[in-house]
Every structure is written in C-alpha cells, then in structure tokens.
Design an enzyme around this catalytic site. Sequence first.
Site: not given
Lengths: 420, 420
Positions: B13, B142-144, B191-192, B247, B298, B300
Amino acid sequence: MTRRNALYAQSGGVTAVINVTACAVIETARLHRQRMGKVYAGRNGIIGVLSEDLIDTSRESARSIAALMHTPAGAFGSCRYKLASIDRDRAQYERLIEVFRAHDIGYFFYNGGNDSADTCLKVSQLSERMGYPIIAVHVPKTVDNDLPITDCCPGFGSVAKYVATSMREAAFDVASMAKTSTRVFVLEVMGRHAGWITAAVGLADDEETPVPLVLLFPEIRFDEAKFLAKVDAHVREFGYCCVGVSEGLLNAEGKLMAEAGTTDAFGHAQLGGVGPLIAALVKSKLGHKYHWAVADYLQRAARHLASKTDVLQSYAVGKAAVEFALAGRNAVMPAILRTSDKPYRWKIGAAPLEEVANFEKKLPRGYISADGFGITAKARAYLEPLVRGEDYPPYRNGLPHYTRLRNVAVPRRLATDFKV
Amino acid sequence: MTRRNALYAQSGGVTAVINVTACAVIETARLHRQRMGKVYAGRNGIIGVLSEDLIDTSRESARSIAALMHTPAGAFGSCRYKLASIDRDRAQYERLIEVFRAHDIGYFFYNGGNDSADTCLKVSQLSERMGYPIIAVHVPKTVDNDLPITDCCPGFGSVAKYVATSMREAAFDVASMAKTSTRVFVLEVMGRHAGWITAAVGLADDEETPVPLVLLFPEIRFDEAKFLAKVDAHVREFGYCCVGVSEGLLNAEGKLMAEAGTTDAFGHAQLGGVGPLIAALVKSKLGHKYHWAVADYLQRAARHLASKTDVLQSYAVGKAAVEFALAGRNAVMPAILRTSDKPYRWKIGAAPLEEVANFEKKLPRGYISADGFGITAKARAYLEPLVRGEDYPPYRNGLPHYTRLRNVAVPRRLATDFKV
C-alpha cells in the site's frame, strides 16, 4: 437613529466557513456601535431564540472573534428547525417578538440555506403583520450551493476544494495499486438534491493531471448498464477508474439508491451509503477489486483545506448583511454576483428574500456532459474560481488550532418558558 | 570500487510520502555517480523487476525528481506480491538474478512494510545462496506503523495527522448539530492488525480542545455493552460523542466485525465497513442520530496535510539507504531511532533485516487506557511529535499540483518472458 441590538443565528448543516460569516457580522457591527448595540447569538440557532437562550458576543475579545476566521462548524450551535407560517403557528411568532422586545432586538441575521431563508422571510414580516419593528437579513450559507440568485453559496467553495483534492489524491493512490490490487475507487459526496458537489469532484481531472473519472449526479437517474460499460472502458484504457457519486443518486424508478433497501448487489439491505453499494456492484458485475470512501462531515468541516475565495465571500456576505440592515433594508439577502469568469470577479448585491426562499437551484443540464457521467467546460469555468486560493488555519502541536468561544449567556428577562 | 546500477521498487500500500523516499534515493544516488550508476525503478514494484519492465529514472530532470517531494502515492507503481522462499520457488530468484545481471544491478532498494522486508531479506541472500553479488537494503514505509526496531514508520505520521485533524474538525461539526440532529459521529480508519492509526485519532482530543471520544482498537475485542454505555455517558454529559474505529475491530469471538456478515444491527449482511455497522448499532440500541465516515484511501493519500516530521524522516531513510549500500551494508533497514521525547529528537540507525522481516509491532497495551477506549499519556508522548509540522504542496488553480513522471522504459535485454 435609535440604537438597537442585533440577533445572529446559525441554521442547518454547518460548514468550514460559516464562522467566517459570524466573525464578519460581529466585527462589522462593532464598527457601528452607535447604531447597532450588542450582537446576541441564538444558542443552537432559532431554538435558542425561542427558548430565550441567548449568547452575548460582546463578552468575547476581538481576538476570539477574529479566531472564528479559521474555525469550522457553528461557534454558537446550529439546529434543524423550520418555523411554520405566521397563520399556522402564531404563538411561535408571538414568542419571538416577546424575546426580541425583552432584549431590544432591532436586527435579525439568519445564517443558513433554503429553509432558513424561508424562516427569515417570515421574521421579516413581523413588522408589517404583527407590528414589531424588525429588520431581518438572511445571510447565505450552504455546502449544497442551491440558493438562487447568488452565483454561489458560502461554504460550497471549500467543500468543492476538499472533494476535488481528495479525489485527485485517491486517484494517484489507485493508479499505483491497479496492477495487482484496487482498480476502482468510489467516493461518495454530499448534495442530496443538487449535484454541485459531485460536479466539483470533476475538477480532480484536468489537462495536466488526467484522471479516468465517472460522476453519478442526483440529477441523472442511474443507468446500471451504461455506468458499468463506462467504468469498464476506463479500466481497460487506463488500468483504473475513479467514481464520484452523490449521496442523492436516484435509481431508474426515481427512488434514492441508498434507501432502495434490498436492491444492492448481494440482495441485502443497506446500512446507508450509496458509495459502498456502487463499489459492490462494480465488483459483482465486472470483478474489479474496489475501495470506497464516504467523506461525510469530513468534507464540510475541513477548514484545513478551505478555499480562500470561499473565505473572502463568507466574510463579504456577513459584512454586507450588517450594512444592509443599517441601511434599513429588510427581507433581503446579500448575494454574490459574478461579474467576470476570466479574470474571476465578483461583487455583493441584494437579493429580495421572497425570491430566495424555498427555491432550489439544481445543477444545469448544460454543466453535465452529454453522456451524463462528467462535467462540461461550462461547469469547469463556473467551478474553478470557487476553489482558488488557500487559507490555512494556525497549527499547534501538529494539529489545526480551532477556537471555542466562552458563549456567555445573556441573563434571561422573561419569566415564561417556551416549549420548542 | 566498480560502478554498478541500482534498482528501486515500491511495494504494498502506498502513502502520502513514499515518493519523498524515492526522491531521496534518486537524489542521493546522483551525488555518487562515480560509484552508483543509474537508478532503475521496477514498474509496479517487484513485478516490473520479474518481467524486466524497468523505468530509467536518469531520464527524469532534477526538477521532476524534486517534485516527488510533494506528490503522494507510488510514482513508479506498487504491487502486492510476496516472493516465496528461495527453496520453494528457486525459479523466481533465478529470474531476478537474470534481470539484475542483464542490467548490472549491484544495489537493490525495496521500499515497503512487513512483507517487503521479508522479500528484501530473501534478495539479500542471493550473494551467499546463489552467488550473485548484490547489496539489498530495505527502506521502511507503512501507514500501519507496525515495523519493529524503527521508532515509527514513514507514512504513518501523515496518516496520523490526517485522522486526528479530520476527527477534530468533525467533532466541531457534530457539537454544532447535536441539539437537534446528529449526536454520534463514527470515523473508520485503517490499520487492520495494529491500532496505531486508531490511537492517532485520540490526538483530536487534548486539553485545549476536549472532544468526547471513544476509540475501538483492533487489539481490544469489541464489548458491545461497555461500548454503548460509554457512548451514552458521553452524549449525556457533552451532548455528543465521536467514535474512532479501526477497520480491524474484532468481535468477542475474535472475528472481524466487518466480515461478521449477518451480525449487523439489522440482521443483514454488510457491504464491508465496520464504521456504518457501529453507527447503526448506536442508533438501534441508543436511538441517537448518527453520521459516519470511512476515510479509506483519502487518509493515506492526503499529501495536502502531510506531517513535516514524516516528510523529513521519509527523506532521511531514503538517503541513509543509499549511504548504507555504498558502505557495503547488506540486509539492513535504515531505522528511525528516537533519542528524546521532549524536545523530540531522532537519528537514523541500521536495523538487521532478519530482525525486521515478518515481525508485527502492535500497539502496546500501555498505550491504551484502562477501559480500552482511549489513549494514555504515554501514547500521546509517542504520537504527538510524529504529526508535527506542515509541509504544503504547491497549488495550481486551487488544487494541489502533483507530478507524474515520464517513466521511460529501460530497453529490454532479455529474450525470455517470465510469467508472474
């Protein structure tokens, strides 16, 4: 001229810049203290007026009022509440007069959209119909951009900037992922009856930065086969496709897609949100992996991305409202009049309230492309100036620093309560 | 030292600032032309490498490369594709070597998250295991925010700034409307597996601007009764409540709420999106009017609201990656090491890749408040510096002006195709 107090109230859905207008009303009134006394605000709009719950804005410093320039939403609270006509509910108007008289209110500023214009018109008739001297001025505000006469509505330019920016950013994201992952991205936007915000999504795509875009307007009934063919053609040509859909999209029978209940792609009821519905349809019929976003309040509260043009116009209508009132002009609304597209020029005029109230200005068919899925050059010429210019709020610790007023109550003078 | 070419690829991603890292890699390599030849990029990540679809970044002007600093998403395309181990799929690695050899690749930079670190580790073993001399450096993104060793991950700070800002703005909106309309607002964030982004929503609430907030972390299983009680308490005390939900929220049985299918408030299947599910639950059980938003891409892609700290760190890891490679350090990842909270200070260190690959750093329990619905002072001290500073892109006609590179293909040298 006798000095009388003013009453300002915010109404309906709030925007990123309605407080800019509040700031303008208060600052302009303060310049005319000899004729306009205090500016009171209804706490939560007209409900605060009816229940004599007023806020004394004179208790706020010039600095606090100035901070409204960069603070989104309604600083005094808003409400969704529509007054009936004087003939149908005279008691409400008698109560308004009672409150006005108790606080020597001579000026009424109502900051809202269609419904509010109607309420303001009724208040403007109090002098003639019920003998209470008042000057009522409607101050335009609505992200829906559907008020007549005015070229655009304060609040709209900032939403337009937000949705176009968001779609452009998402388009760059999808384009990066399309080879192995997401191919179709759906963004649901506001505007239940008029497609102005949906049209603004179209600005994401321009000559320098083309984006394969499909727009679904509330003015054009949904044609599933045509839509799917268009999306698929974009995916085949560009590898991906972005869809901007209005929350108010109607199906072939004229029913709201989002409320069409059992008609979604899986035959299940919907929790609301036409965005996920359209995305699931693309998946089930075309097999493309999708992502969807519903911006909801984020789009109309995004002061961090406000349009400078919108900020200037929001201030101008507030200032003009006070000036109109001081000039004795009752039952009017400051309107933004466009005098030139290139360069973009505008001025403020006065619209008679009876020509504003209860008229909804839809997106003209000439702004929608022939196939119903895009915007025309005419729409572009109209929309582009409205999103121009940035007006960043101050930041503290990395986040926008927004103000909260003290909102000191005006001491009540009436013994009676009023059930709203 | 012989001059050899470099290969850079984006993976997984994308983020608002991964191109900042790309810019750093290319600009730093250009400073060392005598030792590092051309920088090629895989078109759509590792897939472009396997299929010998390479981009020649030397065909881009310094100005175009500099424009990557303010352009979101993956300029060369990314992909979701994980290499199997050398033992399991030797043919893939033979193909990589074939492509590397054909283009004299001596340096491999892989810009991604957990899975990518694993791929990069495998590539780093090519020298030892398969006799092809290569230096592989993983560049974190990573945005996570779930990579180990590094204090934070490039991409996360900007998402954190976006979700905190968005929630604060929406909170101002809901507060204005709560008297007669919306009382509960739900924002679903990414952020699963790890609740870092959810925790960042908590920054919307601070001492100067309190917001009645409830956070639902993927680390804390959903307790419906406790959640509803908390929301209701906020509505009673403050008139409204804002909910930030991951999420990846799990129900009591450990199943993803968003995929729990038939368990929504109305007994119907879900189109995906735990946000609408939670909102509907609030409505059905507490009766409060709600609104919900799902930010999805939106959040990220929002380069318009990037964190300056994040931009600086994204550049620093790219620069360090090239420097590590030139120093002959194989199988490492530039890591951000925090040396002080107040004032916030950081430096770059080198993390051994085998300690990075396939480890997921979850949000520590000590960052989540005792009741499971908020963040602690410790979390705040960690998060706040990461969102600090603004770094606006240039605007043209009211919209951010993002660049698209020419992405000129490197002439193919291999006769064989490779089926990916």
